[in-house]
Scaffold this active site. Structure first.
Site, mmCIF file in Angstrom:
data_model
loop_
_atom_site.group_PDB
_atom_site.id
_atom_site.type_symbol
_atom_site.label_atom_id
_atom_site.label_comp_id
_atom_site.label_asym_id
_atom_site.label_seq_id
_atom_site.Cartn_x
_atom_site.Cartn_y
_atom_site.Cartn_z
ATOM 1 N N ASP A 35 0.828 -1.209 0.000
ATOM 2 C CA ASP A 35 0.000 0.000 0.000
ATOM 3 C C ASP A 35 0.862 1.259 0.000
ATOM 4 O OD1 ASP A 35 -2.613 -1.331 0.168
ATOM 5 O OD2 ASP A 35 -1.973 -1.922 2.164
ATOM 6 N N GLU A 145 -9.388 -1.727 4.422
ATOM 7 C CA GLU A 145 -8.941 -1.240 5.732
ATOM 8 C C GLU A 145 -9.822 -0.107 6.237
ATOM 9 O OE1 GLU A 145 -4.278 -2.502 4.984
ATOM 10 O OE2 GLU A 145 -4.965 -0.485 4.495
#
Length: 247
Positions: A35, A145
């Site tokens: 990420d 997330e």
């Protein structure tokens, strides 16, 4: 729309947000994971001369630092490493010692206190750098997330902008390949590096692929659906302003 075109749109969005804020560029913490690798590449594209990646080890695996530097080198982004291990240890010791003196220490909460303090020290450091440079702080949370609240409040969740918050995890991998993220990072098992051997999926109790499927409206096993919806419910406080009374 092609991935390349989507990347162009996010790069333009980043440039717009910096202009609107009256700042000069963007800083991101680089963990060595996928990420942050994608975000590092995006901010480098948006601000070739005014982007910065910061590697912030705290009792970290040497591989995290190696992969973080590999990401920065491949992206061509300016970078620095600030080891916060000593600061973390000293602060954690002061917190625990003070609580022990008052008979308030809870052993069962030791690990989560340790982990969240790491995230919050990193956030504080990134903002110290951002203040000095007049930059924004970019976060690295993806759609899975954000939905499940898999981030530390006022830690890795303490940011100015979230460039990949609408990307499912599988899309992050697709973008990473398009951006030329190193294979070593593509092959890593997702981990926040909160403690030795920690993995995201083990901690969440489900998988990114199932969270992605749920976000796309697909049917998933009941057990995993219950876990995902529970995580979403109990983390609502992370996605909104703190509550306040109407007086």
């Amino acid at each position: 729309m092609s991935i390349e075109r989507k990347i162009e749109k996010v790069v333009a969005w980043l440039q717009q947000k910096v202009e609107e804020s009256g700042t000069k560029g963007i800083v991101v913490g680089i963990s060595g994971g996928i990420d942050s690798a994608v975000v590092a590449n995006l901010i480098k594209k948006a601000f070739p001369e005014n982007s910065l990646g910061v590697i912030l080890p705290i009792k970290s695996s040497p591989k995290d630092v190696i992969d973080g530097r590999l990401v920065a080198e491949k992206a061509g982004i300016k970078n620095m490493t600030i080891d916060l291990t000593q600061e973390h240890s000293e602060m954690l010791s002061k917190i625990f010692d003070s609580l022990l003196q008052q008979n308030l220490f809870e052993e069962k909460n030791r690990r989560i206190t340790d982990a969240n303090l790491r995230a919050r020290l990193r956030m504080t450091t990134l903002y110290g750098i951002a203040n000095q440079l007049n930059y924004l702080v970019a976060g690295t949370d993806n759609a899975a997330e954000v939905y499940t609240g898999y981030f530390t409040k006022y830690g890795d969740g303490g940011v100015d902008i979230l460039p990949i918050a609408t990307l499912k995890k599988y899309e992050v991998y697709e973008w990473a390949k398009a951006l030329g993220v190193p294979k070593e990072v593509l092959d890593r098992e997702p981990s926040a590096g909160l403690w030795e051997g920690q993995t995201d999926e083990e901690e969440m109790g489900t998988t990114y692929s199932l969270i992605d499927a749920h976000l796309e409206g697909k049917e998933i096993p009941k057990k995993d659906l219950e876990i995902i919806e529970r995580l979403h419910r109990i983390s609502e406080h992370k996605r909104v302003m703190p509550p306040f009374p109407e007086i």
